[in-house]
Design a protein around this motif. Structure first.
Motif, PDB file in Angstrom:
ATOM      1  N   SER A   1      -5.684   4.960 -10.019  1.00 22.54           N
ATOM      2  CA  SER A   1      -4.358   5.386  -9.241  1.00 22.54           C
ATOM      3  C   SER A   1      -5.926   4.952  -7.867  1.00 22.54           C
ATOM      4  N   PHE A   2      -5.090   4.599  -7.020  1.00 26.81           N
ATOM      5  CA  PHE A   2      -6.237   4.502  -5.418  1.00 26.81           C
ATOM      6  C   PHE A   2      -5.261   4.866  -4.624  1.00 26.81           C
ATOM      7  N   ASP A   3      -5.917   5.448  -3.036  1.00 25.46           N
ATOM      8  CA  ASP A   3      -5.630   5.959  -2.183  1.00 25.46           C
ATOM      9  C   ASP A   3      -4.294   5.111  -1.888  1.00 25.46           C
ATOM     10  N   ASP A   4      -4.458   3.824  -1.636  1.00 23.88           N
ATOM     11  CA  ASP A   4      -3.649   2.565  -0.803  1.00 23.88           C
ATOM     12  C   ASP A   4      -2.830   1.749  -1.687  1.00 23.88           C
ATOM     13  N   PHE A   5      -2.605   1.116  -1.853  1.00 20.67           N
ATOM     14  CA  PHE A   5      -2.091  -0.383  -2.468  1.00 20.67           C
ATOM     15  C   PHE A   5      -3.138  -1.073  -2.176  1.00 20.67           C
ATOM     16  N   ARG A   6      -3.361  -1.734  -0.918  1.00 22.64           N
ATOM     17  CA  ARG A   6      -4.624  -2.150  -0.734  1.00 22.64           C
ATOM     18  C   ARG A   6      -5.696  -2.049  -1.487  1.00 22.64           C
ATOM     19  N   GLY A   7      -5.939  -1.152  -1.969  1.00 27.57           N
ATOM     20  CA  GLY A   7      -7.130  -0.539  -2.977  1.00 27.57           C
ATOM     21  C   GLY A   7      -6.757  -0.969  -4.308  1.00 27.57           C
ATOM     22  N   ALA A   8      -5.370  -1.581  -4.528  1.00 26.89           N
ATOM     23  CA  ALA A   8      -5.486  -1.687  -5.818  1.00 26.89           C
ATOM     24  C   ALA A   8      -5.491  -3.366  -6.062  1.00 26.89           C
ATOM     25  N   LEU A   9      -4.644  -3.960  -4.246  1.00 27.81           N
ATOM     26  CA  LEU A   9      -4.720  -5.519  -4.890  1.00 27.81           C
ATOM     27  C   LEU A   9      -6.484  -5.588  -4.566  1.00 27.81           C
ATOM     28  N   SER A  10      -7.062  -5.129  -4.204  1.00 29.56           N
ATOM     29  CA  SER A  10      -8.629  -5.907  -3.960  1.00 29.56           C
ATOM     30  C   SER A  10      -9.280  -5.941  -5.888  1.00 29.56           C
ATOM     31  N   VAL A  11      -8.888  -5.738  -6.606  1.00 29.16           N
ATOM     32  CA  VAL A  11      -9.296  -5.263  -7.688  1.00 29.16           C
ATOM     33  C   VAL A  11      -8.622  -6.172  -9.480  1.00 29.16           C
ATOM     34  N   LEU A  12      -7.075  -6.571  -8.360  1.00 30.48           N
ATOM     35  CA  LEU A  12      -6.328  -6.860  -9.671  1.00 30.48           C
ATOM     36  C   LEU A  12      -6.821  -8.363 -10.121  1.00 30.48           C
TER      37      LEU A  12
ATOM     38  N   ASP B   1      -3.749 -12.201  -0.089  1.00 27.96           N
ATOM     39  CA  ASP B   1      -4.589 -12.036   0.700  1.00 27.96           C
ATOM     40  C   ASP B   1      -3.845 -12.126   2.438  1.00 27.96           C
ATOM     41  N   ARG B   2      -2.528 -11.944   1.418  1.00 33.89           N
ATOM     42  CA  ARG B   2      -1.974 -12.136   3.190  1.00 33.89           C
ATOM     43  C   ARG B   2      -0.385 -10.466   2.790  1.00 33.89           C
ATOM     44  N   ILE B   3      -1.262  -9.487   2.073  1.00 33.75           N
ATOM     45  CA  ILE B   3       0.331  -8.818   2.398  1.00 33.75           C
ATOM     46  C   ILE B   3       0.861  -7.939   3.020  1.00 33.75           C
ATOM     47  N   ASP B   4       0.106  -7.873   3.970  1.00 31.76           N
ATOM     48  CA  ASP B   4       1.249  -6.987   5.478  1.00 31.76           C
ATOM     49  C   ASP B   4       2.185  -8.235   6.018  1.00 31.76           C
ATOM     50  N   GLU B   5       2.331  -9.637   5.724  1.00 31.84           N
ATOM     51  CA  GLU B   5       3.515 -10.340   6.190  1.00 31.84           C
ATOM     52  C   GLU B   5       3.907 -10.860   5.577  1.00 31.84           C
ATOM     53  N   VAL B   6       3.833 -10.401   3.902  1.00 28.61           N
ATOM     54  CA  VAL B   6       4.797 -10.700   3.146  1.00 28.61           C
ATOM     55  C   VAL B   6       5.668  -9.285   3.139  1.00 28.61           C
TER      56      VAL B   6
ATOM     57  N   ARG C   1      -0.682   8.275  -4.917  1.00 26.42           N
ATOM     58  CA  ARG C   1      -0.829   6.792  -4.442  1.00 26.42           C
ATOM     59  C   ARG C   1      -0.964   5.678  -4.924  1.00 26.42           C
ATOM     60  N   SER C   2      -1.014   5.322  -5.292  1.00 24.12           N
ATOM     61  CA  SER C   2      -0.762   3.489  -5.680  1.00 24.12           C
ATOM     62  C   SER C   2      -1.463   3.504  -6.625  1.00 24.12           C
ATOM     63  N   SER C   3      -0.508   3.552  -7.700  1.00 26.47           N
ATOM     64  CA  SER C   3      -1.126   3.442  -9.433  1.00 26.47           C
ATOM     65  C   SER C   3      -0.724   1.312 -10.039  1.00 26.47           C
ATOM     66  N   LEU C   4      -1.861   1.655 -10.594  1.00 23.27           N
ATOM     67  CA  LEU C   4      -2.439   0.302 -11.655  1.00 23.27           C
ATOM     68  C   LEU C   4      -2.130   0.941 -13.170  1.00 23.27           C
ATOM     69  N   ARG C   5      -1.737  -0.067 -13.394  1.00 23.12           N
ATOM     70  CA  ARG C   5      -1.946   0.306 -15.278  1.00 23.12           C
ATOM     71  C   ARG C   5      -1.965  -1.048 -15.942  1.00 23.12           C
ATOM     72  N   MET C   6      -2.429  -0.871 -16.886  1.00 25.35           N
ATOM     73  CA  MET C   6      -3.655  -2.104 -17.456  1.00 25.35           C
ATOM     74  C   MET C   6      -3.619  -2.230 -19.142  1.00 25.35           C
ATOM     75  N   ILE C   7      -3.130  -3.391 -19.293  1.00 21.47           N
ATOM     76  CA  ILE C   7      -3.276  -2.974 -21.343  1.00 21.47           C
ATOM     77  C   ILE C   7      -4.723  -4.203 -21.605  1.00 21.47           C
ATOM     78  N   ALA C   8      -5.826  -2.856 -21.898  1.00 21.03           N
ATOM     79  CA  ALA C   8      -6.571  -3.905 -22.200  1.00 21.03           C
ATOM     80  C   ALA C   8      -7.579  -3.570 -23.205  1.00 21.03           C
ATOM     81  N   ASP C   9      -7.727  -5.151 -23.707  1.00 21.02           N
ATOM     82  CA  ASP C   9      -8.829  -5.032 -24.802  1.00 21.02           C
ATOM     83  C   ASP C   9      -9.897  -3.528 -24.822  1.00 21.02           C
ATOM     84  N   VAL C  10     -10.248  -3.628 -25.125  1.00 20.45           N
ATOM     85  CA  VAL C  10     -10.877  -2.138 -25.741  1.00 20.45           C
ATOM     86  C   VAL C  10     -12.131  -2.739 -25.215  1.00 20.45           C
TER      87      VAL C  10
END
Length: 440
Positions: free
Chosen positions: A227-238, A343-348, A272-281
């Motif tokens: 989780s992140f404080d806001d959506f931008r945090g999640a977007l920054s690592v996606l 890159d343009r999430i606010d406009e989107v 909080r912004s949620s990020l969920r991932m199915i990751a190879d171990v």
């Protein structure tokens, strides 16, 4: 189409399938005549679009072909159906007639090398379980894990779990056995590019009765919740998470408002912004470093054979469905893709009132579902044009016409269904709706 004697057709189908294999009961017919169309307020305003006169329940691929032949002999419209969960009107029998519910044709024939074969009604979970028993896994794993393989392929889904391989237009389908009104009860076997002609066309050129799709060596997956404080945090690592090697099966993120509507889970904390991932171990440590380096925190790392299912059902359009359930009558959505989602999430977000994005790492670019407060069809379509101007690819789910390889499907149907019996109303060659930049 000629007038159909449905009493005689029902008797013929009873002879073929037995009394439990066909129904003229109103409740059964109504149940077989709905799909996910209510997720679209544009289509919901037009319901009901059609009700079946009969429903057939074949239990094998051969029976599917036999039912098509009987219905064609009576000149009945024929609409195929899987679970009806992933379509927005495409599985509704607009001309009435016969609905073929394929969900009882569940046989998984098994794994053969790097492929698995199953009848159309086999759930994707059953294919995944059979693949796992052979040390394999499906190339892609859908957000609706209980969907049928036939419905998944014939419907509009591009699939989740496809970061490594792309959509199901990119080699997932190896071969199909299809039934058509001119095949006279026989299954027509098609492979490669020829099989691809029957994908995404809602059964308008042929009904998928059996499918052979790709599998690969089984990986050891982990369900990583952050989780992140806001959506931008999640977007920054996606994008960085999506580029890990081996590739994740899924990376999915939501704004705090959407995350708050998801089923309660300690790993999806409120506010909080949620990020969920199915990751190879093998990538969990690197993913953790990326997330924590961007100011996020790891909420949980889960393991076990159900981890893919648990996270997949919170992907694609499902978070928006939870949003719509929580605030009924408020939101609609469109399918979107492109780097502008980051890159343009606010406009989107600003394109539609109350704009909220669900995003996922895609095969080449991010993909997602953009929700907004529903005002009118015109506002939805104007927003699609505005998103295109921002460099966002949009697929419009608020219509039921075939919009993938439409000219080629029209040409194929002239050969396979010259009387236009298959799923009438869904194959209109003049259709030119607002669907630029489809994400598939």
């Amino acid at each position: 189409m000629t007038d159909t004697d449905y009493t005689a057709l029902e008797a013929a189908l009873v002879d073929l399938l037995g009394p439990r294999g066909v129904s003229s009961d109103l409740r059964q017919r109504e149940r077989a005549s709905v799909d996910g169309a209510r997720m679209s307020p544009i289509i919901a305003e037009l319901l009901p679009l059609g009700v079946a006169d009969l429903v057939a329940f074949p239990t094998t691929a051969a029976e599917i072909a036999a039912v098509v032949a009987v219905a064609a002999r009576f000149g009945a419209p024929i609409t195929p159906r899987g679970k009806g969960t992933g379509n927005y009107g495409q599985a509704i029998p607009m001309a009435g007639g016969l609905v073929i519910d394929t969900s009882r044709a569940r046989t998984v024939l098994g794994v053969d090398g790097d492929t698995i074969t199953a009848d159309a009604g086999a759930p994707m979970t059953a294919l995944e379980q059979a693949a796992r028993a052979a040390g394999k896994q499906l190339w892609m794993y859908p957000s609706t894990v209980h969907t049928t393989i036939g419905g998944f392929l014939a419907g509009g889904s591009g699939g989740t779990g496809t970061i490594a391989h792309g959509s199901n237009d990119m080699g997932f389908v190896v071969a199909l056995d299809v039934a058509t009104p001119v095949s006279d009860g026989a299954l027509v076997h098609v492979e490669g590019d020829e099989a691809q002609r029957y994908v995404h066309n809602y059964g308008t050129a042929g009904i998928i009765a059996r499918a052979t799709v790709r599998v690969e060596d089984l990986q050891d997956w982990r369900g990583l919740y952050a989780s992140f404080d806001d959506f931008r945090g999640a977007l920054s690592v996606l994008r960085a998470l999506g580029d890990l090697h081996p590739a994740p099966r899924l990376v999915s993120a939501d704004t705090p408002h959407i995350a708050a509507q998801l089923p309660p889970d300690d790993a999806v904390p409120p506010g909080r912004s949620s990020l969920r991932m199915i990751a190879d171990v093998r990538t969990v440590e690197e993913a953790t470093a990326l997330i924590e380096g961007a100011g996020g925190r790891i909420e949980d790392v889960r393991e076990g054979p159900t981890v893919s299912a648990a996270i997949s059902v919170l992907s694609y359009n499902h978070p928006i469905e939870w949003l719509q359930k929580s605030e009924p009558g408020v939101y609609f959505h469109v399918e979107v893709s492109g780097d502008a989602l980051i890159d343009r999430i606010d406009e989107v977000h600003a394109v539609y009132p109350g704009g909220l994005l669900h995003i996922e790492a895609g095969h080449t670019v991010p993909i997602g579902m953009l929700a907004g407060v529903y005002e009118s069809p015109e506002a939805v379509y104007a927003g699609i044009a505005a998103l295109n101007e921002l460099g966002v690819g949009v697929h419009n789910p608020h219509q039921w016409n075939v919009d993938f390889r439409l000219p080629q499907t029209v040409e194929l149907a002239r050969e396979t269904d010259p009387r236009g019996l298959l799923n009438p109303g869904k194959l209109n060659p003049e259709y030119a709706g607002p669907t630029k930049g489809a994400i598939r």
